[in-house]
Design an enzyme around this catalytic site. Structure first.
Site, mmCIF file in Angstrom:
data_model
loop_
_atom_site.group_PDB
_atom_site.id
_atom_site.type_symbol
_atom_site.label_atom_id
_atom_site.label_comp_id
_atom_site.label_asym_id
_atom_site.label_seq_id
_atom_site.Cartn_x
_atom_site.Cartn_y
_atom_site.Cartn_z
ATOM 1 N N GLU A 182 0.770 -1.092 0.005
ATOM 2 C CA GLU A 182 -0.061 0.133 0.012
ATOM 3 C C GLU A 182 0.936 1.089 0.003
ATOM 4 O O GLU A 182 0.740 2.115 -0.660
ATOM 5 C CB GLU A 182 -0.760 0.032 1.372
ATOM 6 C CG GLU A 182 -2.036 -0.736 1.085
ATOM 7 C CD GLU A 182 -3.201 -0.258 0.245
ATOM 8 O OE1 GLU A 182 -2.955 0.882 -0.471
ATOM 9 O OE2 GLU A 182 -4.229 -0.682 -0.112
ATOM 10 N N GLU B 69 2.043 6.521 -7.247
ATOM 11 C CA GLU B 69 0.986 7.232 -7.578
ATOM 12 C C GLU B 69 1.437 8.791 -7.414
ATOM 13 O O GLU B 69 1.179 9.458 -8.371
ATOM 14 C CB GLU B 69 -0.575 7.270 -6.741
ATOM 15 C CG GLU B 69 -1.325 6.082 -7.179
ATOM 16 C CD GLU B 69 -2.554 5.914 -6.367
ATOM 17 O OE1 GLU B 69 -3.116 4.808 -6.225
ATOM 18 O OE2 GLU B 69 -2.817 6.975 -5.384
HETATM 19 N N1 LIG Z 1 -2.243 10.245 -15.881
HETATM 20 C C1 LIG Z 1 -2.795 8.950 -16.358
HETATM 21 N N2 LIG Z 1 -2.962 8.520 -17.362
HETATM 22 C C2 LIG Z 1 -3.253 7.285 -17.883
HETATM 23 N N3 LIG Z 1 -4.146 6.706 -17.007
HETATM 24 C C3 LIG Z 1 -4.320 7.164 -15.767
HETATM 25 C C4 LIG Z 1 -3.591 8.110 -15.019
HETATM 26 N N4 LIG Z 1 -3.823 8.499 -13.713
HETATM 27 C C5 LIG Z 1 -4.688 7.541 -13.301
HETATM 28 N N5 LIG Z 1 -4.896 6.600 -14.555
HETATM 29 C C6 LIG Z 1 -5.740 5.336 -14.742
HETATM 30 O O1 LIG Z 1 -6.845 5.402 -13.597
HETATM 31 C C7 LIG Z 1 -6.666 4.537 -12.549
HETATM 32 C C8 LIG Z 1 -7.007 5.300 -11.112
HETATM 33 O O2 LIG Z 1 -5.976 6.158 -11.175
HETATM 34 P P1 LIG Z 1 -5.784 7.129 -9.592
HETATM 35 O O3 LIG Z 1 -4.844 8.005 -9.622
HETATM 36 O O4 LIG Z 1 -7.377 7.593 -9.305
HETATM 37 O O5 LIG Z 1 -5.515 5.990 -8.516
HETATM 38 P P2 LIG Z 1 -6.345 5.141 -7.734
HETATM 39 O O6 LIG Z 1 -5.898 3.677 -8.012
HETATM 40 O O7 LIG Z 1 -7.907 5.561 -7.775
HETATM 41 O O8 LIG Z 1 -5.848 5.586 -6.088
HETATM 42 P P3 LIG Z 1 -6.156 5.328 -4.682
HETATM 43 O O9 LIG Z 1 -5.416 4.209 -4.574
HETATM 44 O O10 LIG Z 1 -5.903 6.521 -4.041
HETATM 45 O O11 LIG Z 1 -7.734 5.080 -4.917
HETATM 46 C C9 LIG Z 1 -5.034 4.171 -12.668
HETATM 47 O O12 LIG Z 1 -5.011 2.562 -12.137
HETATM 48 C C10 LIG Z 1 -4.877 4.185 -14.093
HETATM 49 O O13 LIG Z 1 -5.599 3.018 -14.721
#
Ligand SMILES: Nc1ncnc2c1ncn2[C@@H]1O[C@H](COP(=O)(O)OP(=O)(O)OP(=O)(O)O)[C@@H](O)[C@H]1O
Length: 128
Positions: free
Chosen positions: A66, A73
């Site tokens: 985690e 991220e």
């Molecule tokens: N800059 C980016 N370009 C392309 N795809 C992205 C990008 N940022 C996020 N993603 C896609 O969206 C998904 C979710 O991203 P996010 O940054 O919201 O992380 P998360 O998994 O929601 O974070 P958390 O663990 O805080 O819930 C990622 O796994 C990826 O597939």
């Protein structure tokens, strides 16, 4: 010349990372609560010492994954900002996959450790 960091600085920075993740990441909070439940159940069922070792390994694995996920991220967001990029997706998805893999195997360890004593308890209470 740059000031040399003491061991105290190193631990303070690492602890700041854990605290910041715990206060901002919902999934980390959920995993912390599950870890507390696992430790409580282990104590209630008086699991043997080797099983405690397995549970501690599982907890360490999940919490570390985690924290690494949060680090990836943050680093990706810092690099790409609001832009979408296939490599950003690859990095974030792989980091999320590491959390999923660690949680899956931690759950298996939980089953291996807890199911036998829970079955014994259920039999002794006449539930089975
Ligand atoms: N800059 C980016 N370009 C392309 N795809 C992205 C990008 N940022 C996020 N993603 C896609 O969206 C998904 C979710 O991203 P996010 O940054 O919201 O992380 P998360 O998994 O929601 O974070 P958390 O663990 O805080 O819930 C990622 O796994 C990826 O597939």
């Amino acid at each position: 010349m740059e000031k040399r960091r003491t061991w105290g600085d190193v631990f303070r920075n690492a602890w700041d990372g854990v605290r910041a993740t715990a206060s901002t990441e919902r999934n980390f909070k959920v995993h912390l609560a599950l870890c507390a439940a696992v430790l409580l159940l282990g104590a209630l069922l008086r699991v043997p010492r080797l099983d405690w070792g397995l549970l501690c390994l599982a907890i360490g694995l999940v919490l570390s994954a985690e924290l690494m996920n949060t680090a990836v991220e943050a680093a990706v967001n810092l690099t790409v900002g609001d832009r979408l990029h296939p490599l950003a997706k690859k990095a974030k998805d792989a980091a999320a996959g590491a959390v999923l893999a660690s949680a899956f195997f931690a759950a298996l360890i939980g089953l291996i450790v807890f199911v036998p004593p829970l079955l014994t308890l259920a039999k002794s209470w006449g539930w089975l």
